[in-house]
Design a protein around this motif. Structure first.
Motif, PDB file in Angstrom:
ATOM      1  N   VAL A 337       0.843  -1.196   0.000  1.00  0.00           N
ATOM      2  CA  VAL A 337       0.000   0.000   0.000  1.00  0.00           C
ATOM      3  C   VAL A 337       0.878   1.245   0.000  1.00  0.00           C
ATOM      4  O   VAL A 337       0.675   2.180  -0.799  1.00  0.00           O
ATOM      5  CB  VAL A 337      -0.958  -0.005   1.210  1.00  0.00           C
ATOM      6  N   THR A 338       1.863   1.270   0.886  1.00  0.00           N
ATOM      7  CA  THR A 338       2.741   2.441   0.980  1.00  0.00           C
ATOM      8  C   THR A 338       3.481   2.677  -0.335  1.00  0.00           C
ATOM      9  O   THR A 338       3.566   3.812  -0.830  1.00  0.00           O
ATOM     10  CB  THR A 338       3.752   2.247   2.120  1.00  0.00           C
ATOM     11  N   ARG A 339       3.983   1.597  -0.924  1.00  0.00           N
ATOM     12  CA  ARG A 339       4.758   1.721  -2.158  1.00  0.00           C
ATOM     13  C   ARG A 339       3.894   2.255  -3.299  1.00  0.00           C
ATOM     14  O   ARG A 339       4.315   3.151  -4.049  1.00  0.00           O
ATOM     15  CB  ARG A 339       5.346   0.358  -2.524  1.00  0.00           C
ATOM     16  N   GLU A 348       3.742  10.084   2.091  1.00  0.00           N
ATOM     17  CA  GLU A 348       3.646   9.301   3.324  1.00  0.00           C
ATOM     18  C   GLU A 348       2.435   9.696   4.162  1.00  0.00           C
ATOM     19  O   GLU A 348       1.783   8.849   4.774  1.00  0.00           O
ATOM     20  CB  GLU A 348       4.936   9.489   4.121  1.00  0.00           C
ATOM     21  N   ARG A 349       2.104  10.999   4.194  1.00  0.00           N
ATOM     22  CA  ARG A 349       0.968  11.428   5.026  1.00  0.00           C
ATOM     23  C   ARG A 349      -0.347  10.850   4.502  1.00  0.00           C
ATOM     24  O   ARG A 349      -1.196  10.405   5.275  1.00  0.00           O
ATOM     25  CB  ARG A 349       0.866  12.959   5.046  1.00  0.00           C
ATOM     26  N   VAL A 350      -0.517  10.845   3.186  1.00  0.00           N
ATOM     27  CA  VAL A 350      -1.743  10.285   2.613  1.00  0.00           C
ATOM     28  C   VAL A 350      -1.777   8.780   2.835  1.00  0.00           C
ATOM     29  O   VAL A 350      -2.831   8.199   3.140  1.00  0.00           O
ATOM     30  CB  VAL A 350      -1.858  10.622   1.120  1.00  0.00           C
ATOM     31  N   ALA A 351      -0.631   8.124   2.689  1.00  0.00           N
ATOM     32  CA  ALA A 351      -0.578   6.689   2.972  1.00  0.00           C
ATOM     33  C   ALA A 351      -0.995   6.415   4.412  1.00  0.00           C
ATOM     34  O   ALA A 351      -1.751   5.473   4.692  1.00  0.00           O
ATOM     35  CB  ALA A 351       0.822   6.146   2.699  1.00  0.00           C
ATOM     36  N   GLY A 352      -0.519   7.252   5.341  1.00  0.00           N
ATOM     37  CA  GLY A 352      -0.910   7.081   6.739  1.00  0.00           C
ATOM     38  C   GLY A 352      -2.396   7.280   6.945  1.00  0.00           C
ATOM     39  O   GLY A 352      -3.036   6.554   7.719  1.00  0.00           O
ATOM     40  N   LEU A 353      -2.965   8.284   6.268  1.00  0.00           N
ATOM     41  CA  LEU A 353      -4.411   8.506   6.356  1.00  0.00           C
ATOM     42  C   LEU A 353      -5.170   7.292   5.820  1.00  0.00           C
ATOM     43  O   LEU A 353      -6.121   6.810   6.454  1.00  0.00           O
ATOM     44  CB  LEU A 353      -4.779   9.761   5.563  1.00  0.00           C
ATOM     45  N   PHE A 354      -4.767   6.791   4.660  1.00  0.00           N
ATOM     46  CA  PHE A 354      -5.446   5.639   4.067  1.00  0.00           C
ATOM     47  C   PHE A 354      -5.359   4.430   4.993  1.00  0.00           C
ATOM     48  O   PHE A 354      -6.355   3.719   5.215  1.00  0.00           O
ATOM     49  CB  PHE A 354      -4.823   5.308   2.710  1.00  0.00           C
ATOM     50  N   VAL A 360      -5.090  -0.769   7.666  1.00  0.00           N
ATOM     51  CA  VAL A 360      -3.921  -1.419   7.078  1.00  0.00           C
ATOM     52  C   VAL A 360      -2.796  -1.380   8.113  1.00  0.00           C
ATOM     53  O   VAL A 360      -2.376  -0.301   8.535  1.00  0.00           O
ATOM     54  CB  VAL A 360      -3.484  -0.713   5.779  1.00  0.00           C
ATOM     55  N   THR A 361      -2.313  -2.553   8.524  1.00  0.00           N
ATOM     56  CA  THR A 361      -1.291  -2.647   9.566  1.00  0.00           C
ATOM     57  C   THR A 361      -0.180  -3.587   9.111  1.00  0.00           C
ATOM     58  O   THR A 361      -0.357  -4.379   8.175  1.00  0.00           O
ATOM     59  CB  THR A 361      -1.890  -3.183  10.877  1.00  0.00           C
ATOM     60  N   HIS A 380     -12.915  11.545  11.443  1.00  0.00           N
ATOM     61  CA  HIS A 380     -12.037  11.409  12.613  1.00  0.00           C
ATOM     62  C   HIS A 380     -10.595  11.185  12.203  1.00  0.00           C
ATOM     63  O   HIS A 380      -9.669  11.784  12.777  1.00  0.00           O
ATOM     64  CB  HIS A 380     -12.524  10.250  13.488  1.00  0.00           C
ATOM     65  N   ALA A 381     -10.394  10.316  11.214  1.00  0.00           N
ATOM     66  CA  ALA A 381      -9.025  10.060  10.770  1.00  0.00           C
ATOM     67  C   ALA A 381      -8.406  11.312  10.163  1.00  0.00           C
ATOM     68  O   ALA A 381      -7.215  11.592  10.356  1.00  0.00           O
ATOM     69  CB  ALA A 381      -9.014   8.910   9.764  1.00  0.00           C
TER      70      ALA A 381
END
Length: 691
Positions: A337-339, A348-354, A360-361, A380-381
């Motif tokens: 997902v991150t890649r 990275e910030r959008v990846a963290g939001l998603f 996704v862990t 909330h996120a």
């Protein structure tokens, strides 16, 4: 060398063409061989998207030693349950009688050469496991019993055959057709089975049960019962948030193995998605949740993109497995997902939001991988991540698109490209209803293309329907479901387009349906035609299962077409059917959601809305009708001729003319028609359209 299944068209049968098992399709020759050699028949029924069918095939049917046991002692027959639902229903009922109501696929049944079932089960492992005997042990035991204790097996078979014949008989005596108050009581009984935490019925596994939810929603609105409305809303929200829903490509998987809708069986069935498109569209009309409109749009988009053939018809299923693993196509690692999101320039910030929104862990939520599901609200996120809510929604949409495009590069699950008449009827109706609700011409066109294929290829001008089409070959004569579901879909297509050819073909199909399947003795409905060879029992259509019963859809079609065509005989026939099934659905409402919906249509007689004008001038009025939550509404779109007379004039429009305006609408209730209006706002008030 390929076995006899190599000459079949069914993708499920073709999956087994290289087995060392000496498979036969269901045919005269196989039955004659069993009788000539005095061998029992080993009947294996499944379908191409069935995960455990694949497991048993790999463990047992691809094993030469197990195949040798099968070939030596049995005549082995493979059946695609989607091609022969009649055989599946008969032998599934027998196995359920043996197994305290439990059945499923793969279905494994042992028959006498006269086709009488005497023992069976579902999946059997190749070695003793899960508290079950191994398949070789089962084969040895049946062979021993056939040779040395045959009388006992024959007695068991006769008892099972009686159970099968009785299981789907309608009640011996008719009851009273319920009124609205009694239907409200039945809906409240359904409410008692709803999971108050996660929605849906019962615990695990959980199926969508769209027919029951639709009935509860309709009664909830009609009786102003907020408890019913809340239960349906909870279920729709949780299903659409869970892994049951494909958040990247749209569409719903078959069912959830857990109570939270998180982990699905990953196959996608045309009929499930048809039922859920209709249900979510109704939910949006009634309660106005924007998320449900998004679900409808994404699911119809999935169907058109993945399931519509170039000829216009709609394919049957998509598999759960790809590259030998269930769900592999749909799940993600966090690194993937991150890649993908970083490569799409989202950072990275959008990846963290998603990852926060879709759970996704690093460890995952399914066998070390992640099934995307809505774990947290976007608002909330977004607040936690420092994004404005609107911007977060836009970024998440871009992220989903990037992940969808990356997923498209994977090996896709297999697709069963049979075009089944019954399931096409369900989806034609669902897409037509969605097109009307959301005023989408592209969805009308998709429904129209599927309708054209159904009229030109799947059915005859006489109204007779075939069961399926595959690779240019038509299946056998259709069952009740094929006729009832297609007639209903074509009626819905007529309402969405105003094109009378769909209604005319639906009438002919209904006439054929009555002549072939109606049981005049009981006013119930047979599932199969009267003269089908090698069928040990002619079953009646009864319970709603993963699809509505043919009897319930036939009843609904007769009620609606009875109004559209001014045919009181059909309406009276539907009323007698409801009376016949009333004792059964009073005992078990959860098994009759669609039939209860027909009973509600009887209890609240349909309103008729006639909109006259040209296709363009009447569109604003049709748009209003589409937005209304009005399951009892029958829409007639009429194109006026030069002198203002309708070009189509069923009983409710006879003698009427345009008012002189470019278009007008008149609403009729209880044999009384309101003053025609050309004003969409007035019509919206008459139909109580949600603002």
């Amino acid at each position: 060398m390929p076995n006899r299944l190599a000459s079949e068209t069914s993708p499920y049968l073709l999956q087994h063409q290289d087995n060392p098992v000496d498979w036969w399709p269901w045919c005269d020759e196989a039955i004659a061989l069993a009788r000539a050699e005095d061998k029992p028949i080993l009947l294996s029924i499944g379908y191409s998207a069935c995960h455990w069918c694949h497991v048993m095939a790999h463990e047992s049917f691809e094993d030469a030693s197990i195949a040798g046991l099968m070939n030596e002692a049995f005549v082995n027959v493979k059946v695609d349950r989607e091609e022969r639902p009649d055989l599946d229903q008969i032998y599934q009922t027998a196995v359920q009688a043996l197994r305290d109501g439990h059945g499923g696929w793969p279905l494994t049944v042992f028959l006498t050469p006269e086709l009488t079932p005497f023992w069976g089960g579902t999946y059997f492992p190749n070695v003793p496991r899960y508290g079950m005997p191994s398949f070789p042990q089962v084969l040895g035991s049946i062979r021993e019993a056939w040779q040395h204790h045959r009388d006992d097996l024959l007695a068991d078979g006769q008892a099972l055959t009686r159970i099968v014949a009785q299981a789907t008989r309608p009640p011996e005596a008719a009851g009273q057709v319920p009124d609205l108050g009694q239907l409200h009581g039945l809906a409240r009984r359904m409410l008692g089975a709803v999971d108050g935490a996660h929605g849906g019925f019962g615990e695990r596994p959980k199926f969508p049960n769209a027919s029951n939810l639709s009935f509860m929603l309709r009664v909830g609105v009609a009786c102003e019962d907020a408890d019913l409305e809340r239960a349906v809303a909870l279920t729709l929200d949780r299903m659409a948030a869970g892994g049951l829903y494909d958040h990247l490509g749209g569409g719903f998987h078959r069912y959830s193995v857990d109570e939270r809708w998180l982990v699905p069986h990953f196959e996608k069935m045309l009929y499930d998605n048809a039922a859920l498109v209709g249900l979510y569209a109704e939910g949006w009309q009634a309660l106005g949740h924007d998320r449900w409109a998004q679900v409808v749009a994404e699911t119809v988009g999935y169907v058109v993109r993945e399931m519509q053939a170039p000829q216009g018809g709609l394919y049957a299923t998509q598999d759960a497995d790809s590259e030998g693993e269930e769900g592999r196509f749909f799940v993600w690692s966090r690194d993937e997902v991150t890649r993908v999101l970083e490569a799409a320039g989202l950072g990275e910030r959008v990846a963290g939001l998603f990852e926060a929104v879709y759970d996704v862990t690093p460890t995952g939520n399914f066998e070390g991988h992640n099934i995307l599901h809505l774990e947290r609200s976007v608002a909330h996120a977004a607040a936690d991540a420092g994004f404005p809510a609107v911007e977060a929604e836009e970024l998440l949409a871009r992220a989903r698109q990037a992940l969808f495009e990356a997923r498209e590069q994977r090996v896709k699950p297999g697709r069963d490209e049979k075009i089944l008449t019954a399931w096409n009827g369900l989806m034609i109706g669902a897409m037509a209803r969605a097109a009307l609700a959301f005023d989408r011409d592209d969805w009308r066109e998709a429904a129209r293309r599927a309708g054209r294929f159904a009229v030109d290829t799947l059915s005859e001008a006489s109204g007779a329907c075939h069961r399926f089409w595959k690779d240019g070959r038509l299946g056998a004569d259709g069952d009740l479901d094929d006729h009832a579901f297609l007639a209903d879909g074509l009626v819905r297509l007529y309402e969405a387009t105003g094109e009378s050819e769909w209604l005319e073909r639906a009438e002919r199909i209904v006439e054929r349906m009555i002549a072939t399947f109606h049981d005049a003795t009981t006013d119930a409905w047979f599932f199969t035609p009267p003269a089908r060879a090698h069928v040990v029992a002619r079953l009646h259509s009864s319970y709603d299962g993963s699809t509505p019963s043919g009897a319930s859809v036939a009843t609904q079609v007769l009620l609606r077409l009875g109004v559209l065509c001014g045919n009181e005989t059909w309406r009276a026939m539907a009323e007698r059917t409801l009376a016949r099934y009333a004792p059964t659905f009073n005992r078990n409402p959860l098994g009759f959601g669609h039939m209860l919906g027909a009973a509600l249509l009887h209890a609240r007689p349909p309103r008729e809305l006639v909109v006259a004008g040209t296709a363009d001038t009447r569109r604003p009025l049709v748009r209003v009708a589409g937005r209304a939550f009005a399951p009892d509404l029958i829409l007639v779109q009429l194109t006026a001729t030069g002198d203002g007379a309708p070009s189509l004039a069923p009983g409710l429009t006879a003698g009427r003319r345009l008012t002189g305006a470019a278009s007008c609408a008149w609403l009729c209730e209880a044999y009384t028609c309101r003053t025609p209006t050309e004003d969409p706002e007035v019509l919206a008030q008459q139909l109580d359209v949600r603002p």
